[in-house]
Write a protein that holds these residues in place. Structure first.
Motif, short mmCIF file in Angstrom:
data_model
loop_
_atom_site.label_atom_id
_atom_site.label_comp_id
_atom_site.label_asym_id
_atom_site.label_seq_id
_atom_site.Cartn_x
_atom_site.Cartn_y
_atom_site.Cartn_z
N GLN A 62 0.83 -1.20 0.00
CA GLN A 62 0.00 0.00 0.00
C GLN A 62 0.87 1.25 0.00
OE1 GLN A 62 -2.09 -0.95 3.59
NE2 GLN A 62 -3.83 -1.89 2.54
N HIS A 63 1.95 1.22 0.78
CA HIS A 63 2.86 2.36 0.82
C HIS A 63 3.49 2.59 -0.55
CE1 HIS A 63 5.91 5.16 2.29
NE2 HIS A 63 6.77 4.47 1.56
N VAL A 64 3.97 1.52 -1.18
CA VAL A 64 4.63 1.66 -2.48
C VAL A 64 3.64 2.14 -3.54
CG1 VAL A 64 5.82 0.39 -4.32
CG2 VAL A 64 6.42 -0.02 -1.93
N GLU A 65 2.41 1.66 -3.48
CA GLU A 65 1.39 2.13 -4.41
C GLU A 65 1.18 3.64 -4.25
OE1 GLU A 65 -3.39 1.45 -5.41
OE2 GLU A 65 -2.36 0.16 -3.96
N GLY A 66 1.10 4.10 -3.00
CA GLY A 66 0.95 5.53 -2.76
C GLY A 66 2.16 6.31 -3.21
N LEU A 67 3.36 5.76 -2.98
CA LEU A 67 4.59 6.44 -3.35
C LEU A 67 4.71 6.58 -4.86
CD1 LEU A 67 7.23 7.71 -2.35
CD2 LEU A 67 8.26 5.42 -2.46
N THR A 68 4.41 5.53 -5.59
CA THR A 68 4.50 5.61 -7.05
C THR A 68 3.48 6.58 -7.62
OG1 THR A 68 3.11 3.64 -7.30
CG2 THR A 68 5.49 3.31 -7.30
N GLN A 69 2.32 6.68 -6.97
CA GLN A 69 1.34 7.68 -7.40
C GLN A 69 1.89 9.09 -7.21
OE1 GLN A 69 -1.89 7.06 -8.88
NE2 GLN A 69 -1.34 9.17 -9.41
N VAL A 70 2.57 9.30 -6.08
CA VAL A 70 3.21 10.60 -5.84
C VAL A 70 4.24 10.89 -6.93
CG1 VAL A 70 4.77 11.87 -4.31
CG2 VAL A 70 2.80 10.64 -3.37
N TYR A 71 5.10 9.91 -7.23
CA TYR A 71 6.11 10.09 -8.26
C TYR A 71 5.46 10.45 -9.61
CZ TYR A 71 9.74 7.86 -5.30
OH TYR A 71 10.63 7.55 -4.31
N ASP A 72 4.43 9.69 -9.97
CA ASP A 72 3.75 9.95 -11.24
C ASP A 72 3.17 11.37 -11.27
OD1 ASP A 72 4.26 7.49 -12.47
OD2 ASP A 72 2.45 6.56 -11.65
N ASP A 73 2.52 11.75 -10.18
CA ASP A 73 1.90 13.07 -10.12
C ASP A 73 2.93 14.18 -10.20
OD1 ASP A 73 -0.58 11.88 -9.91
OD2 ASP A 73 -0.77 12.19 -7.74
N VAL A 74 4.03 14.01 -9.47
CA VAL A 74 5.08 15.03 -9.46
C VAL A 74 5.71 15.18 -10.84
CG1 VAL A 74 7.39 15.54 -8.58
CG2 VAL A 74 5.57 14.93 -6.99
N LEU A 75 6.02 14.06 -11.47
CA LEU A 75 6.65 14.12 -12.79
C LEU A 75 5.71 14.70 -13.84
CD1 LEU A 75 8.55 10.71 -12.75
CD2 LEU A 75 9.57 12.98 -12.74
N ALA A 76 4.40 14.46 -13.65
CA ALA A 76 3.42 14.99 -14.60
C ALA A 76 2.94 16.39 -14.24
CB ALA A 76 2.22 14.04 -14.66
N GLY A 77 3.38 16.89 -13.08
CA GLY A 77 2.96 18.22 -12.66
C GLY A 77 1.54 18.29 -12.16
N ARG A 78 1.01 17.13 -11.72
CA ARG A 78 -0.36 17.09 -11.21
C ARG A 78 -0.37 17.44 -9.72
NH1 ARG A 78 -0.64 12.33 -14.59
NH2 ARG A 78 -0.10 11.06 -12.76
N PRO A 79 -1.40 18.11 -9.23
CA PRO A 79 -1.48 18.44 -7.79
C PRO A 79 -1.80 17.19 -6.98
CG PRO A 79 -3.51 19.10 -8.90
CD PRO A 79 -2.56 18.65 -9.99
N ALA A 80 -1.52 17.25 -5.68
CA ALA A 80 -1.85 16.14 -4.78
C ALA A 80 -3.36 15.99 -4.70
CB ALA A 80 -1.30 16.40 -3.38
N VAL A 81 -3.80 14.73 -4.57
CA VAL A 81 -5.23 14.45 -4.45
C VAL A 81 -5.67 14.63 -3.01
CG1 VAL A 81 -6.99 12.68 -4.72
CG2 VAL A 81 -5.11 12.80 -6.35
#
Length: 376
Positions: free
Chosen positions: A357-376
């Motif tokens: 669950q932690h890694v899933e959340g972390l990869t979502q953060v990475y994806d969002d940051v690299l894509a310039g998307r705001p935090a959910v």
């Protein structure tokens, strides 16, 4: 690239070598930068992680040109830092190479405001600040000159499989014997670095009170943790604890195990696990003991109340030996209650605190940051 320029060894320093292989398994190409000949560097080597090393934190700053060339050569676009001192380097690299994104995990929990010019510059380069508990997130929102939406809670997680019981009855008896634990006693243990913040003193005081007030109760204390500075403990504090144990007449009722690599197996010979830390930013030992199916008493402070509820453990004031003694008494007297709490603790870990669950959340953060998307 994960940056961890620490020469210590604790949950923070263990994190990169635990997480990077999980990220690699999902297809991420992850590199690392650590201090040469540190336990962090050795753990990364053992995990098969491509690792750059610097002689010191100062030399890491002077090696900026080398790191920039390496980042460009490997098309590295995101830096993940784990100590505030790491952030100096990451912020400098991101200033010189603006396409770089920076993620910072606050493993420790900030204790004072960081809004001066330096911190505004350094944290201004951070795309996402990850807090490992809600308690630390609230402090971070107040302490840092960052928009609240860039400060995100992401609980740590563990793989519960290695913590599942493995020993048969004979092996458990043999382990108890090797530790010098009485065969029939209810064992109450505490695990962690022997430092004042971890609360072993209140553990000893509570056990002394429990034994004095209930002399017929067959209980035995176990203190797990290194006894030397090389093993992460404060030797003067260890000496104070040993003197306190002797002063209370508990030398035959409390065992110091020293540093152990088999904590998961030691949990199998403990009936109750105590975590009396004063201000944990998260509490890995708590969820490890819960995953092992143990009845846990945790401090009513820091992040621990987020991990334990009334159905999965007990909480006590980290400054009150009487509260700890009362909780110890309740659990020592009721084996069925310990079993129920342990079973619910296992379920709670699987629901909320898995490594996956932690890694899933972390990869979502990475994806969002690299894509310039705001935090959910």
């Amino acid at each position: 690239m994960h940056i961890c320029l620490s020469d210590g060894w604790g949950g923070l320093e263990m994190y990169p070598s635990r997480i990077i292989p999980e990220l690699a398994a999902q297809g991420w190409q992850v590199h690392a930068l650590a201090l040469g000949d540190s336990r962090v560097a050795r753990s990364l080597d053992d995990a098969g992680v491509p690792t750059l090393t610097a002689r010191s934190r100062g030399s890491a700053l002077f090696g900026v040109r080398r790191w920039l060339e390496y980042l460009a050569r490997h098309d590295i676009r995101l830096l993940h830092c784990h100590k505030s001192s790491d952030l100096r380097l990451a912020a400098l690299l991101a200033t010189l190479r603006p396409r770089l994104k920076v993620v910072f995990t606050d493993h420790m929990g900030v204790t004072r405001p960081k809004k001066d010019l330096y911190h505004r510059w350094a944290y201004g380069r951070v795309s996402r600040l990850l807090s490992i508990s809600e308690a630390t997130r609230r402090r971070n929102v107040k302490a840092f000159a960052l928009p609240a939406e860039r400060i995100q809670r992401l609980y740590l997680g563990i793989d519960p499989a290695p913590l599942a019981p493995r020993l048969d009855a004979g092996e458990r008896r043999a382990l108890r014997t090797s530790l010098g634990l009485p065969a029939s006693a209810t064992t109450i243990g505490v695990a962690g670095r022997l430092t004042p913040g971890k609360g072993q003193r209140v553990f000893v005081e509570a056990l002394a009170r429990l034994i004095a007030e209930h002399p017929a109760l067959d209980v035995h204390g176990v203190i797990i943790g290194g006894l030397s500075a090389e093993e992460g403990s404060r030797e003067e504090y260890v000496a104070e604890l040993e003197a306190l144990v002797a002063e209370q007449g508990l030398s035959q009722r409390i065992t110091f195990t020293g540093f152990r690599r088999d904590l998961a197996r030691l949990f199998e010979v403990l009936d109750v696990v105590c975590v009396p830390s004063r201000n944990e930013a998260f509490g890995l030992t708590v969820i490890e003991a819960m995953a092992a199916g143990k009845a846990v008493i945790g401090s009513r402070s820091g992040a621990i109340p987020e991990l334990i509820d009334a159905h999965s453990g007990r909480l006590a004031d980290p400054e009150s030996a009487s509260e700890w003694a009362a909780a110890m008494l309740e659990l020592a007297q009721d084996g069925e209650l310990r079993r129920r709490l342990g079973e619910e603790a296992r379920r709670r870990v699987k629901q909320h605190f898995l490594l996956s669950q932690h890694v899933e959340g972390l990869t979502q953060v990475y994806d969002d940051v690299l894509a310039g998307r705001p935090a959910v």
